[in-house]
Design a protein around this motif. Sequence first.
Motif, mmCIF file in Angstrom:
data_model
loop_
_atom_site.group_PDB
_atom_site.id
_atom_site.type_symbol
_atom_site.label_atom_id
_atom_site.label_comp_id
_atom_site.label_asym_id
_atom_site.label_seq_id
_atom_site.Cartn_x
_atom_site.Cartn_y
_atom_site.Cartn_z
ATOM 1 N N GLY A 400 -0.413 3.417 -11.892
ATOM 2 C CA GLY A 400 0.045 2.805 -13.126
ATOM 3 C C GLY A 400 1.217 1.873 -12.938
ATOM 4 O O GLY A 400 1.771 1.372 -13.907
ATOM 5 N N GLY A 401 1.613 1.607 -11.713
ATOM 6 C CA GLY A 401 2.733 0.719 -11.427
ATOM 7 C C GLY A 401 2.399 -0.240 -10.315
ATOM 8 O O GLY A 401 1.251 -0.396 -9.918
ATOM 9 N N TYR A 402 3.418 -0.894 -9.805
ATOM 10 C CA TYR A 402 3.219 -1.886 -8.760
ATOM 11 C C TYR A 402 2.732 -1.237 -7.465
ATOM 12 O O TYR A 402 3.189 -0.169 -7.078
ATOM 13 N N ILE A 403 1.814 -1.926 -6.765
ATOM 14 C CA ILE A 403 1.354 -1.495 -5.451
ATOM 15 C C ILE A 403 2.050 -2.360 -4.407
ATOM 16 O O ILE A 403 1.941 -3.582 -4.437
ATOM 17 N N ALA A 404 2.755 -1.742 -3.489
ATOM 18 C CA ALA A 404 3.395 -2.489 -2.408
ATOM 19 C C ALA A 404 2.553 -2.480 -1.145
ATOM 20 O O ALA A 404 2.609 -3.412 -0.347
ATOM 21 N N SER A 405 1.776 -1.422 -0.939
ATOM 22 C CA SER A 405 0.858 -1.349 0.197
ATOM 23 C C SER A 405 -0.316 -0.477 -0.208
ATOM 24 O O SER A 405 -0.208 0.336 -1.130
ATOM 25 N N LEU A 406 -1.442 -0.652 0.480
ATOM 26 C CA LEU A 406 -2.664 0.037 0.104
ATOM 27 C C LEU A 406 -3.498 0.292 1.350
ATOM 28 O O LEU A 406 -3.639 -0.586 2.202
ATOM 29 N N SER A 407 -4.058 1.506 1.481
ATOM 30 C CA SER A 407 -4.933 1.815 2.615
ATOM 31 C C SER A 407 -5.887 2.932 2.242
ATOM 32 O O SER A 407 -5.467 3.986 1.771
ATOM 33 N N GLU A 408 -7.193 2.684 2.436
ATOM 34 C CA GLU A 408 -8.111 3.813 2.460
ATOM 35 C C GLU A 408 -7.847 4.612 3.734
ATOM 36 O O GLU A 408 -7.275 4.105 4.701
ATOM 37 N N ASN A 409 -8.285 5.869 3.740
ATOM 38 C CA ASN A 409 -8.177 6.633 4.974
ATOM 39 C C ASN A 409 -8.975 5.933 6.068
ATOM 40 O O ASN A 409 -10.123 5.538 5.871
ATOM 41 N N THR A 410 -8.353 5.759 7.220
ATOM 42 C CA THR A 410 -8.926 4.991 8.313
ATOM 43 C C THR A 410 -9.303 5.921 9.451
ATOM 44 O O THR A 410 -8.535 6.824 9.797
ATOM 45 N N TRP A 536 -10.452 8.816 0.026
ATOM 46 C CA TRP A 536 -9.012 9.070 -0.016
ATOM 47 C C TRP A 536 -8.278 7.753 0.221
ATOM 48 O O TRP A 536 -8.577 7.010 1.158
ATOM 49 N N THR A 537 -7.333 7.467 -0.650
ATOM 50 C CA THR A 537 -6.611 6.200 -0.610
ATOM 51 C C THR A 537 -5.114 6.489 -0.683
ATOM 52 O O THR A 537 -4.679 7.420 -1.370
ATOM 53 N N TYR A 538 -4.333 5.671 0.001
ATOM 54 C CA TYR A 538 -2.893 5.898 0.145
ATOM 55 C C TYR A 538 -2.158 4.609 -0.203
ATOM 56 O O TYR A 538 -2.661 3.508 0.032
ATOM 57 N N PHE A 539 -0.949 4.760 -0.743
ATOM 58 C CA PHE A 539 -0.238 3.572 -1.204
ATOM 59 C C PHE A 539 1.249 3.854 -1.269
ATOM 60 O O PHE A 539 1.710 5.006 -1.245
ATOM 61 N N SER A 540 2.008 2.773 -1.353
ATOM 62 C CA SER A 540 3.433 2.854 -1.651
ATOM 63 C C SER A 540 3.705 1.945 -2.838
ATOM 64 O O SER A 540 2.850 1.158 -3.247
ATOM 65 N N VAL A 541 4.907 2.063 -3.402
ATOM 66 C CA VAL A 541 5.226 1.298 -4.604
ATOM 67 C C VAL A 541 6.467 0.453 -4.354
ATOM 68 O O VAL A 541 7.258 0.712 -3.443
ATOM 69 N N TYR A 542 6.640 -0.554 -5.217
ATOM 70 C CA TYR A 542 7.791 -1.440 -5.109
ATOM 71 C C TYR A 542 9.072 -0.721 -5.552
ATOM 72 O O TYR A 542 9.028 0.265 -6.299
ATOM 73 N N ALA A 554 9.818 3.992 0.067
ATOM 74 C CA ALA A 554 9.349 4.319 1.413
ATOM 75 C C ALA A 554 8.527 5.606 1.433
ATOM 76 O O ALA A 554 8.126 6.063 2.504
ATOM 77 N N ASP A 555 8.286 6.213 0.283
ATOM 78 C CA ASP A 555 7.366 7.357 0.202
ATOM 79 C C ASP A 555 5.919 6.851 0.192
ATOM 80 O O ASP A 555 5.637 5.741 -0.276
ATOM 81 N N LEU A 556 4.996 7.703 0.660
ATOM 82 C CA LEU A 556 3.572 7.424 0.548
ATOM 83 C C LEU A 556 2.938 8.404 -0.429
ATOM 84 O O LEU A 556 3.292 9.590 -0.462
ATOM 85 N N PHE A 557 1.963 7.893 -1.213
ATOM 86 C CA PHE A 557 1.261 8.694 -2.211
ATOM 87 C C PHE A 557 -0.233 8.612 -1.949
ATOM 88 O O PHE A 557 -0.717 7.709 -1.264
ATOM 89 N N ASP A 558 -0.981 9.576 -2.503
ATOM 90 C CA ASP A 558 -2.406 9.649 -2.215
ATOM 91 C C ASP A 558 -3.220 9.696 -3.499
ATOM 92 O O ASP A 558 -2.741 10.121 -4.556
ATOM 93 N N ASP A 587 14.705 1.814 1.913
ATOM 94 C CA ASP A 587 13.613 1.162 2.635
ATOM 95 C C ASP A 587 12.422 0.996 1.701
ATOM 96 O O ASP A 587 12.284 1.721 0.700
ATOM 97 N N ALA A 588 11.539 0.059 2.037
ATOM 98 C CA ALA A 588 10.314 -0.157 1.261
ATOM 99 C C ALA A 588 9.171 -0.465 2.217
ATOM 100 O O ALA A 588 9.255 -1.409 3.010
ATOM 101 N N ILE A 589 8.120 0.344 2.152
ATOM 102 C CA ILE A 589 6.911 0.081 2.942
ATOM 103 C C ILE A 589 6.072 -0.953 2.202
ATOM 104 O O ILE A 589 5.711 -0.756 1.045
ATOM 105 N N ASP A 590 5.755 -2.072 2.890
ATOM 106 C CA ASP A 590 4.978 -3.119 2.219
ATOM 107 C C ASP A 590 3.648 -3.416 2.902
ATOM 108 O O ASP A 590 2.937 -4.342 2.488
ATOM 109 N N ALA A 591 3.274 -2.645 3.932
ATOM 110 C CA ALA A 591 1.959 -2.781 4.559
ATOM 111 C C ALA A 591 1.626 -1.439 5.198
ATOM 112 O O ALA A 591 2.508 -0.772 5.749
ATOM 113 N N LEU A 592 0.345 -1.040 5.145
ATOM 114 C CA LEU A 592 0.011 0.325 5.541
ATOM 115 C C LEU A 592 -1.422 0.425 6.050
ATOM 116 O O LEU A 592 -2.340 -0.168 5.479
#
Length: 733
Positions: A400-410, A536-542, A554-558, A587-592
């Motif tokens: 429901g907020g900004y996405i800074a990074s995005l990754s399906e489980n790889t 399963w998808t993982y992301f961080s926020v702005y 810099a936290d990751l969510f699922d 810190d801010a994770i912007d690619a994942l």
Amino acid sequence: MAHRLLLMTALAGGLLAAVAPAQTYVPGQAPDWDQPYWYTPGSPNGGPGPDPTPGVVDFWNAWSGPTSGSNLAGHWEDVLGPPVADGVPFPNTSMPFGAGPLWQDYLADASGLRPVGNLPSLPTDVGYGMDTNGLGLLIGNPPHPGTFLKDLDTGLWRFFQTVQPGVWTTGTQGQAYAAGVRTDGITPATPHGSPITAFAEITGEINAGRTLLVSWTHWNVVPLGPQLPPSGGGEAAFTLHFYTFGPMAPDPWGNDETWTGGFGPNSIGHVVTAVGYLSAGDPLNPMPGTDWVIVHDNVIQTPRNIAVPLNFNDWVANTTVAPTGPGVGLHSFSLDDNPAGPIGSPPGVIPGFGAENPFGIPVPGFPPGLAPSPTLGLLPASDADVQSSGPVFQTPSPNGGYIASLSENTIDPFLAIRLDFSVDRLTVAQPGTLVAQQAAFGQAAGDIYRAGPVLPPPAAFAGVLGPGPFAGFLPTPGGPPVQVMAIDEIQPGFLAGGVPVVATIPAPAPATGNTDNVDGFERSVVASPPGQFVNWTYFSVYPDEALAVGVSSADLFDVAPGMGGTITVPFAPSLSMGLDAAGPGTDAIDALVMFDNNAFGGPANGGPGAEPGIDYALFSLAPGSASLALFGLDAGDVLFTDFTGAFAVYAQSVAIGLIPNPGGPVGTDNLDALEVACAADTDFDGDVDLSDLAGLLRNFGAMGIGLQGDLDYDGDVDLSDLAALLASFGCRV
């Protein structure tokens, strides 16, 4: 290895070989329009003719490019189905067509554009988009008669994208010039190294039912005499006449064409519509050993279907059009933030800086914020949403907020990989690199690039990091800092400088709200049907969103399959990665790229969260992140963590062609989205299989820049490339 090489080469040769039937055509009939001045205003089809100044190029002659493009569009409309007619007749028609008035406005009327639907600023005419005779769309061209080679696929894309937005892929592949994308929707166009591959592209398009444009150095063609009688329905209902090329001469057909005789982007020759072919080995071939292209040549004096030989003396390029390919349609993107509707931004947080300055750090002399990405307003969507190629809305944000990074489980392939990445709108990159060229053209931020270094699988470093928070530099190879285009921003339909533009043409300079910036990329569709995440998808926020809800950027969510997300309980808190050493939220994770290898998910979805030493991730940190300054790193570095409270550098920014700037201050080169790729994936579809091998073998022995199959990026396709592909065969990510 030798036996495997011979086996795979033989297998690929068998798969690529084909025996073509006599005079193979596209389905149905394609229009056979001639150039405009051959039609008088009072004729049933209308027209501007006759030519008021024979021998002098003026508005409606030297029109082979747009006439051939209109033939192609007519075949799409009448036979293949997509509704590319705008339905608004133009009375100054210049083309005969028996199916009614819908095609009467498709050559060009650059002096009087008509609005189309909700796109009033875009033209609907092929000639206008191609800037034929310099009287169409102004794209920095000098005065010229006819149509430049480089403007054929660009003009077709503008036309098709206007009348049916978001679904078209165009590309030109010539002897000395290539631009756009092949009709698979994935593979960047590359020059053809031989007549064999040029003819193979033509036969492939015809076999797929698609007409294409073919450019020649000139059109002084003369009849040979042999003919093949009608053999069926559609185009086969007409006699086939064989012609050959005479010497370069002034235009003999009265169309006032001026031919330059070259093969480069600004060459001007004659363009025809290919509707069929006859292969060299066909028993009906009047000249065995010669491959023939069957065309509609927009010359009134020649028969409907003529066949001309394909050779590298006269052939210049093929230009293709297709709906967006299945590969492109499988990608997912997030575009950076939309400050017109900031979600959860508390007072005092500055929206609008986007990926270039996510912390909103006041910097003297720093340009005003460049966000939002303009496509967000067109969909409409916000950075909270995920888009697919087109672009089309795919799913609301998992949080429901900004996405800074995005990754399906790889899934780690346990084989050599390369990195696919994006950059932001202020990145300039190392001189001479592809990113630098695209940045100079104002369109780097919407592209996905593939970096040159071949890297070990991330699994090699799981469980062996030293103490944190920063565990140093992993023993991975460096340069050369070569990059290739994995996805040009025009493929998914993104904008640069407010307009769609191919990679070879400068766009208007980035300014606030005019240039799309990809800040999240996933090779697959993350949600299907829209709103339900597939895997399963993982992301961080702005930072502004994180601050609003009391978590760290810099936290990751699922997100669990079929579910929405939450940012109340992290999948992996920042400290488990060695981040936020300077304090919470610094810190801010912007690619994942996330590798969740055992029990999936975090506490919010009934899982254990990131399991130290078992799960691992590749990521980068946004400009202004405190750990970059604390440890002398930069915003272009790719980092690794195995969630043991530490992180290390997996690939330095300098190795992937970016300019290092220790400390990662705002305004420096910034890696903004990340994905992994098999090192020998030549068609950019996520695996190494027979299609990759086929692409390599088509170019085997060829020399040139950007050749499919040139896996070591040394300008040719040879045994070292074949060996690299076979070593990676079966890889999948």
